[in-house]
Design a protein around this motif. Structure first.
Motif, PDB file in Angstrom:
ATOM      1  N   SER A  99    -126.372  30.924 -10.871  1.00  0.00           N
ATOM      2  CA  SER A  99    -126.429  31.275  -9.446  1.00  0.00           C
ATOM      3  C   SER A  99    -125.296  30.646  -8.651  1.00  0.00           C
ATOM      4  O   SER A  99    -124.948  31.123  -7.566  1.00  0.00           O
ATOM      5  N   ALA A 100    -124.710  29.583  -9.183  1.00  0.00           N
ATOM      6  CA  ALA A 100    -123.681  28.858  -8.440  1.00  0.00           C
ATOM      7  C   ALA A 100    -122.275  29.326  -8.746  1.00  0.00           C
ATOM      8  O   ALA A 100    -121.359  29.146  -7.928  1.00  0.00           O
ATOM      9  N   VAL A 101    -122.071  29.934  -9.910  1.00  0.00           N
ATOM     10  CA  VAL A 101    -120.707  30.200 -10.367  1.00  0.00           C
ATOM     11  C   VAL A 101    -120.223  31.608 -10.056  1.00  0.00           C
ATOM     12  O   VAL A 101    -119.123  31.812  -9.562  1.00  0.00           O
ATOM     13  N   THR A 102    -121.040  32.621 -10.335  1.00  0.00           N
ATOM     14  CA  THR A 102    -120.554  33.998 -10.197  1.00  0.00           C
ATOM     15  C   THR A 102    -121.539  34.873  -9.449  1.00  0.00           C
ATOM     16  O   THR A 102    -122.752  34.679  -9.508  1.00  0.00           O
ATOM     17  N   ASP A 103    -120.999  35.872  -8.734  1.00  0.00           N
ATOM     18  CA  ASP A 103    -121.853  36.880  -8.102  1.00  0.00           C
ATOM     19  C   ASP A 103    -122.648  37.637  -9.154  1.00  0.00           C
ATOM     20  O   ASP A 103    -123.821  37.962  -8.957  1.00  0.00           O
ATOM     21  N   ASN A 104    -121.993  37.918 -10.287  1.00  0.00           N
ATOM     22  CA  ASN A 104    -122.686  38.652 -11.337  1.00  0.00           C
ATOM     23  C   ASN A 104    -123.913  37.895 -11.830  1.00  0.00           C
ATOM     24  O   ASN A 104    -124.950  38.489 -12.123  1.00  0.00           O
ATOM     25  N   GLY A 105    -123.790  36.583 -11.941  1.00  0.00           N
ATOM     26  CA  GLY A 105    -124.926  35.783 -12.358  1.00  0.00           C
ATOM     27  C   GLY A 105    -126.053  35.844 -11.355  1.00  0.00           C
ATOM     28  O   GLY A 105    -127.235  35.994 -11.715  1.00  0.00           O
ATOM     29  N   THR A 106    -125.706  35.741 -10.070  1.00  0.00           N
ATOM     30  CA  THR A 106    -126.714  35.808  -9.008  1.00  0.00           C
ATOM     31  C   THR A 106    -127.410  37.161  -9.014  1.00  0.00           C
ATOM     32  O   THR A 106    -128.636  37.249  -8.925  1.00  0.00           O
ATOM     33  N   TRP A 107    -126.620  38.223  -9.118  1.00  0.00           N
ATOM     34  CA  TRP A 107    -127.210  39.563  -9.101  1.00  0.00           C
ATOM     35  C   TRP A 107    -128.124  39.784 -10.295  1.00  0.00           C
ATOM     36  O   TRP A 107    -129.161  40.440 -10.178  1.00  0.00           O
ATOM     37  N   ALA A 108    -127.740  39.229 -11.443  1.00  0.00           N
ATOM     38  CA  ALA A 108    -128.591  39.361 -12.621  1.00  0.00           C
ATOM     39  C   ALA A 108    -129.941  38.684 -12.383  1.00  0.00           C
ATOM     40  O   ALA A 108    -131.001  39.246 -12.676  1.00  0.00           O
ATOM     41  N   ILE A 109    -129.913  37.482 -11.850  1.00  0.00           N
ATOM     42  CA  ILE A 109    -131.161  36.752 -11.592  1.00  0.00           C
ATOM     43  C   ILE A 109    -132.022  37.499 -10.581  1.00  0.00           C
ATOM     44  O   ILE A 109    -133.241  37.637 -10.750  1.00  0.00           O
ATOM     45  N   LEU A 110    -131.386  38.011  -9.524  1.00  0.00           N
ATOM     46  CA  LEU A 110    -132.133  38.719  -8.485  1.00  0.00           C
ATOM     47  C   LEU A 110    -132.773  40.003  -8.996  1.00  0.00           C
ATOM     48  O   LEU A 110    -133.712  40.521  -8.383  1.00  0.00           O
ATOM     49  N   SER A 111    -132.282  40.497 -10.123  1.00  0.00           N
ATOM     50  CA  SER A 111    -132.852  41.726 -10.678  1.00  0.00           C
ATOM     51  C   SER A 111    -134.036  41.459 -11.605  1.00  0.00           C
ATOM     52  O   SER A 111    -134.617  42.397 -12.152  1.00  0.00           O
ATOM     53  N   VAL A 112    -134.387  40.176 -11.757  1.00  0.00           N
ATOM     54  CA  VAL A 112    -135.517  39.820 -12.630  1.00  0.00           C
ATOM     55  C   VAL A 112    -136.570  39.113 -11.774  1.00  0.00           C
ATOM     56  O   VAL A 112    -136.550  37.884 -11.627  1.00  0.00           O
ATOM     57  N   PRO A 113    -137.484  39.865 -11.166  1.00  0.00           N
ATOM     58  CA  PRO A 113    -138.464  39.252 -10.252  1.00  0.00           C
ATOM     59  C   PRO A 113    -139.355  38.219 -10.924  1.00  0.00           C
ATOM     60  O   PRO A 113    -139.842  37.300 -10.254  1.00  0.00           O
TER      61      PRO A 113
END
Length: 385
Positions: free
Chosen positions: A52-66
């Motif tokens: 969540s801290a390093v990349t937008d892609n990482g954040t978006w991936a996490i946000l897609s897993v409720p």
């Protein structure tokens, strides 16, 4: 089944959000439970936090897993301080993303872990910590709430979730204005910008207008030196209150808000006795070491608040009579920020014109031609981008 370390390796670098990444995150969920082993929770949270801290892609991936999001909210209740801190830090990062509020404010109970009761909402869970005088993540929770309520729609939804909890705006304002509510070092400064965000909602503004004491308790923070965050949040609240024209006269004459808005904008300039006498008493004969507000965004909000108060004739006349032009004139000489200079120019334009020149009781009554209205709208949109 992969172990946590192997999952960590697979999630360490995420070139893009894809099915494999999402599946790997889902495999972490069983380690993100209140009853899971501490070492597994720790490694799993470190994985989520780094993503969540390093990349937008990482954040978006996490946000897609409720399932992961619900687990993080649950872990705010963990008995281990390190676990709750890591969970809170993950939620700070996720809520800061533009898609974060939408996902975190709309968590569905179907994603709750088996045999566990669904949290009322992330808003409720955060305020449980904020009201807990011994919570070590109270400040983290203030930051999460601040992120969640940035835009107006999210602020409205946050208010509705707050209404479903046992926590009320008056209680929140009460602990915010206490010198040191939290007993373990949390300062709750980020409740300031949260309140600023929330006053985008007219219902919250109406609550504040119901009590002169509430506004009076906020006014001293326009010059609060210990925290730009708290100071800016309070100024944002006051600026938003000034948007309701029907309460402007009350703010000017009953609350006497003008000195609190002008004082941060004043420097150590000396005026002759005649000019000095026109100023509010709080601005007369300021000390030689008096400094202006250092943050340009706060200066801009202060000027905008005064400009909003000039909407009606009675208020304009009073604001002129209180030497506001003198403060604005000296601020304009000193100011370097283009946005603040523009705001000052707009206010000065009102102050130096006579009421005969203005020709309106209420500046909101001016009719703007359709072509100019469209042009102004485009300019506003460009300023926002």
């Amino acid at each position: 089944m992969d172990s946590v370390p192997k999952l960590y390796e697979r999630l360490g670098e995420i070139p893009k959000q894809n099915g494999e990444t999402v599946q790997s995150l889902k495999e972490l969920v069983k380690f993100l439970q209140l009853g899971a082993r501490k070492d597994l929770k720790t490694i799993s949270l470190e994985t989520i936090l780094s993503m969540s801290a390093v990349t937008d892609n990482g954040t978006w991936a996490i946000l897609s897993v409720p399932e992961v999001l619900v687990s993080l909210v649950f872990l705010l209740q963990d008995n281990d301080a390190c676990i709750t801190k890591d969970a809170a830090c993950c939620l700070i990062n996720l809520s800061a993303d533009k898609y974060g509020p939408r996902e975190l404010l709309n968590l569905d109970e179907e994603y709750c872990p088996p045999l566990q009761t669904k949290p009322k909402s992330i808003v409720h869970e955060c305020f449980k910590h904020i009201f807990d005088k011994k919570s070590i993540i109270a400040d983290h929770c203030c930051m999460i709430l601040c992120n969640l309520s940035r835009d107006k729609d999210a602020a409205i939804q946050t208010y509705e979730l707050l209404e479903d909890s046992e926590f009320r705006i008056n209680d929140i304002l009460s602990i915010f204005t206490k010198v040191q509510y939290n007993e373990v070092g949390a300062n709750l400064h980020y409740l300031g910008p949260w309140l600023s965000n929330m006053t985008q909602d007219k219902r919250v503004r109406k609550f504040i207008f119901d009590s002169i004491n509430v506004v009076n308790n906020l006014l001293p923070y326009t010059t609060y030196k210990k925290s730009t965050v708290r100071r800016g949040g309070v100024v944002g609240v006051l600026r938003n209150l000034c948007l309701d024209v029907e309460f402007n006269e009350w703010l000017v004459f009953e609350v006497d808000i003008l000195p609190s808005l002008l004082l941060p904008l004043a420097g150590n300039e000396e005026f002759d006795d005649e000019d000095t006498e026109t100023l509010p008493s709080e601005l007369q004969y300021l000390p030689d070491d008096k400094e202006r507000e250092s943050d340009p965004d706060i200066r801009k909000m202060l000027v905008e608040a005064i400009t909003q108060l000039c909407t009606e004739k009675k208020n304009r006349e009073y604001i002129r009579d209180k030497g506001t032009y003198l403060i604005m004139r000296e601020l304009h000489k000193w100011e370097k920020d283009p946005a603040v200079l523009t705001a000052v120019g707009n206010l000065v334009d009102i102050l130096i014109r006579t009421e005969e020149e203005i020709g309106l009781e209420n500046l909101k009554d001016v009719e703007v031609p359709d072509d100019l209205a469209e042009k102004f709208s485009k300019m506003d949109n460009n300023d926002t981008v």
